[in-house]
Structures are given as C-alpha cells and as structure tokens.
Design a protein around this motif. Structure first.
Motif, PDB file in Angstrom:
ATOM      1  N   HIS A  44       5.019 -11.514   2.621  1.00  0.00           N
ATOM      2  CA  HIS A  44       5.974 -10.605   1.984  1.00  0.00           C
ATOM      3  C   HIS A  44       6.993 -11.386   1.150  1.00  0.00           C
ATOM      4  CE1 HIS A  44       8.541  -7.135   1.376  1.00  0.00           C
ATOM      5  NE2 HIS A  44       9.556  -7.901   1.741  1.00  0.00           N
ATOM      6  N   VAL A  45       7.496 -12.484   1.686  1.00  0.00           N
ATOM      7  CA  VAL A  45       8.464 -13.299   0.942  1.00  0.00           C
ATOM      8  C   VAL A  45       7.814 -13.841  -0.335  1.00  0.00           C
ATOM      9  CG1 VAL A  45       9.792 -15.458   0.995  1.00  0.00           C
ATOM     10  CG2 VAL A  45       9.856 -13.907   2.947  1.00  0.00           C
ATOM     11  N   ILE A  46       6.592 -14.313  -0.226  1.00  0.00           N
ATOM     12  CA  ILE A  46       5.898 -14.850  -1.401  1.00  0.00           C
ATOM     13  C   ILE A  46       5.687 -13.757  -2.445  1.00  0.00           C
ATOM     14  CG2 ILE A  46       3.705 -15.794  -2.219  1.00  0.00           C
ATOM     15  CD1 ILE A  46       3.636 -17.337   0.508  1.00  0.00           C
ATOM     16  N   LEU A  47       5.219 -12.591  -2.004  1.00  0.00           N
ATOM     17  CA  LEU A  47       4.993 -11.492  -2.943  1.00  0.00           C
ATOM     18  C   LEU A  47       6.287 -11.039  -3.605  1.00  0.00           C
ATOM     19  CD1 LEU A  47       2.488  -9.354  -0.853  1.00  0.00           C
ATOM     20  CD2 LEU A  47       1.992 -10.509  -3.021  1.00  0.00           C
ATOM     21  N   ARG A  48       7.339 -10.930  -2.811  1.00  0.00           N
ATOM     22  CA  ARG A  48       8.607 -10.415  -3.316  1.00  0.00           C
ATOM     23  C   ARG A  48       9.306 -11.404  -4.238  1.00  0.00           C
ATOM     24  NH1 ARG A  48      12.140 -10.071   1.286  1.00  0.00           N
ATOM     25  NH2 ARG A  48      12.655 -12.183   0.664  1.00  0.00           N
ATOM     26  N   ASP A  49       9.429 -12.650  -3.806  1.00  0.00           N
ATOM     27  CA  ASP A  49      10.278 -13.586  -4.528  1.00  0.00           C
ATOM     28  C   ASP A  49       9.537 -14.501  -5.486  1.00  0.00           C
ATOM     29  OD1 ASP A  49      12.618 -12.636  -3.298  1.00  0.00           O
ATOM     30  OD2 ASP A  49      12.214 -13.833  -1.529  1.00  0.00           O
ATOM     31  N   SER A  54       9.664  -7.872  -6.584  1.00  0.00           N
ATOM     32  CA  SER A  54      10.907  -7.166  -6.266  1.00  0.00           C
ATOM     33  C   SER A  54      11.320  -6.245  -7.412  1.00  0.00           C
ATOM     34  CB  SER A  54      12.025  -8.156  -5.954  1.00  0.00           C
ATOM     35  OG  SER A  54      12.241  -9.005  -7.067  1.00  0.00           O
ATOM     36  N   VAL A  55      10.861  -6.534  -8.627  1.00  0.00           N
ATOM     37  CA  VAL A  55      11.175  -5.677  -9.773  1.00  0.00           C
ATOM     38  C   VAL A  55      10.184  -4.528  -9.919  1.00  0.00           C
ATOM     39  CG1 VAL A  55      12.344  -7.520 -11.021  1.00  0.00           C
ATOM     40  CG2 VAL A  55       9.914  -7.135 -11.391  1.00  0.00           C
ATOM     41  N   ALA A  56       9.131  -4.537  -9.100  1.00  0.00           N
ATOM     42  CA  ALA A  56       8.128  -3.465  -9.118  1.00  0.00           C
ATOM     43  C   ALA A  56       7.945  -2.964  -7.685  1.00  0.00           C
ATOM     44  CB  ALA A  56       6.822  -3.976  -9.690  1.00  0.00           C
ATOM     45  N   GLY A  58       7.025  -0.268  -6.273  1.00  0.00           N
ATOM     46  CA  GLY A  58       5.795   0.451  -5.958  1.00  0.00           C
ATOM     47  C   GLY A  58       4.651  -0.504  -5.641  1.00  0.00           C
ATOM     48  N   TRP A  59       4.516  -1.518  -6.458  1.00  0.00           N
ATOM     49  CA  TRP A  59       3.485  -2.529  -6.224  1.00  0.00           C
ATOM     50  C   TRP A  59       3.754  -3.290  -4.934  1.00  0.00           C
ATOM     51  CZ3 TRP A  59      -1.097  -3.173  -8.423  1.00  0.00           C
ATOM     52  CH2 TRP A  59      -1.332  -2.569  -9.651  1.00  0.00           C
ATOM     53  N   LEU A  60       5.019  -3.613  -4.698  1.00  0.00           N
ATOM     54  CA  LEU A  60       5.374  -4.342  -3.477  1.00  0.00           C
ATOM     55  C   LEU A  60       5.034  -3.514  -2.239  1.00  0.00           C
ATOM     56  CD1 LEU A  60       6.591  -6.831  -2.155  1.00  0.00           C
ATOM     57  CD2 LEU A  60       8.839  -5.771  -2.401  1.00  0.00           C
ATOM     58  N   ARG A  61       5.360  -2.216  -2.267  1.00  0.00           N
ATOM     59  CA  ARG A  61       5.017  -1.344  -1.136  1.00  0.00           C
ATOM     60  C   ARG A  61       3.506  -1.262  -0.943  1.00  0.00           C
ATOM     61  NH1 ARG A  61       9.279   1.765  -3.136  1.00  0.00           N
ATOM     62  NH2 ARG A  61       7.830   3.089  -4.271  1.00  0.00           N
ATOM     63  N   GLY A  62       2.766  -1.194  -2.037  1.00  0.00           N
ATOM     64  CA  GLY A  62       1.311  -1.140  -1.947  1.00  0.00           C
ATOM     65  C   GLY A  62       0.727  -2.402  -1.320  1.00  0.00           C
ATOM     66  N   PHE A  63       1.209  -3.551  -1.784  1.00  0.00           N
ATOM     67  CA  PHE A  63       0.745  -4.805  -1.190  1.00  0.00           C
ATOM     68  C   PHE A  63       1.169  -4.920   0.261  1.00  0.00           C
ATOM     69  CE2 PHE A  63       0.097  -6.420  -5.562  1.00  0.00           C
ATOM     70  CZ  PHE A  63      -1.162  -6.984  -5.391  1.00  0.00           C
ATOM     71  N   ASP A  64       2.386  -4.478   0.576  1.00  0.00           N
ATOM     72  CA  ASP A  64       2.849  -4.516   1.966  1.00  0.00           C
ATOM     73  C   ASP A  64       1.988  -3.624   2.856  1.00  0.00           C
ATOM     74  OD1 ASP A  64       4.849  -6.384   1.635  1.00  0.00           O
ATOM     75  OD2 ASP A  64       6.443  -4.892   1.401  1.00  0.00           O
ATOM     76  N   LEU A  65       1.605  -2.463   2.357  1.00  0.00           N
ATOM     77  CA  LEU A  65       0.747  -1.566   3.129  1.00  0.00           C
ATOM     78  C   LEU A  65      -0.613  -2.206   3.388  1.00  0.00           C
ATOM     79  CD1 LEU A  65       0.108   1.151   4.459  1.00  0.00           C
ATOM     80  CD2 LEU A  65      -0.556   1.988   2.199  1.00  0.00           C
TER      81      LEU A  65
END
Length: 81
Positions: A44-49, A54-56, A58-65
């Motif tokens: 999650h940290v890698i994806l977000r930062d 973090s600027v998208a 919707g995409w972050l929630r999708g990847f987190d799911l």
C-alpha cells in the motif's frame, strides 16, 4: 521531510518488523498471517507514495481491494495447510 522520505521510513520500519517476526521463532499460521499483513501494508505504501496513486483515489482503492483479496486467499491457504 518529503512524502517519499516518509514512505521510505515506513518501508524500513515495516521491513524491520517482518525481520523481527521471522527471527522470533514463530512458525505456521502464527508467522504467516502477520507477515502477510505487513506485506500488504508495504504494498500500500509503495502504491500510494512511490507510484503516485494518492492522486487517483479510485485506482488506489481498486488496487487495495485486489491486494486485500489476494492476502485473504493466501491467509486461507496458510490456515488450511
């Protein structure tokens, strides 16, 4: 401190926690489940930062799911073994 530096510090702390768990002598599901949780937090940290999701949100929630479903599947396999 920049966001990338904060993310790096978080990844170092999560890696240290994983190393401590691995050296603790735990085995089986008692080891696998916390390691999976730490791995999910690191992803999650890698994806977000680092990848800038973090600027998208919707995409972050999708990847987190997707990541959460994968971790749950792996946890189920660890518990079944």
């Amino acid at each position: 401190m920049s966001p990338v530096t904060k993310a790096w510090a978080q990844l170092i702390a999560l890696s240290a926690a994983s190393t401590a768990l691995a050296a603790s002598g735990l085995t089986g599901a008692a080891l696998v489940l916390p390691i999976l949780m730490l791995a999910g937090a690191k992803a999650h940290v890698i994806l977000r930062d680092y990848l800038g999701l973090s600027v998208a949100p919707g995409w972050l929630r999708g990847f987190d799911l997707g990541l959460a479903l994968l971790i749950v599947a792996f946890a189920g396999l660890a518990l079944a073994a």
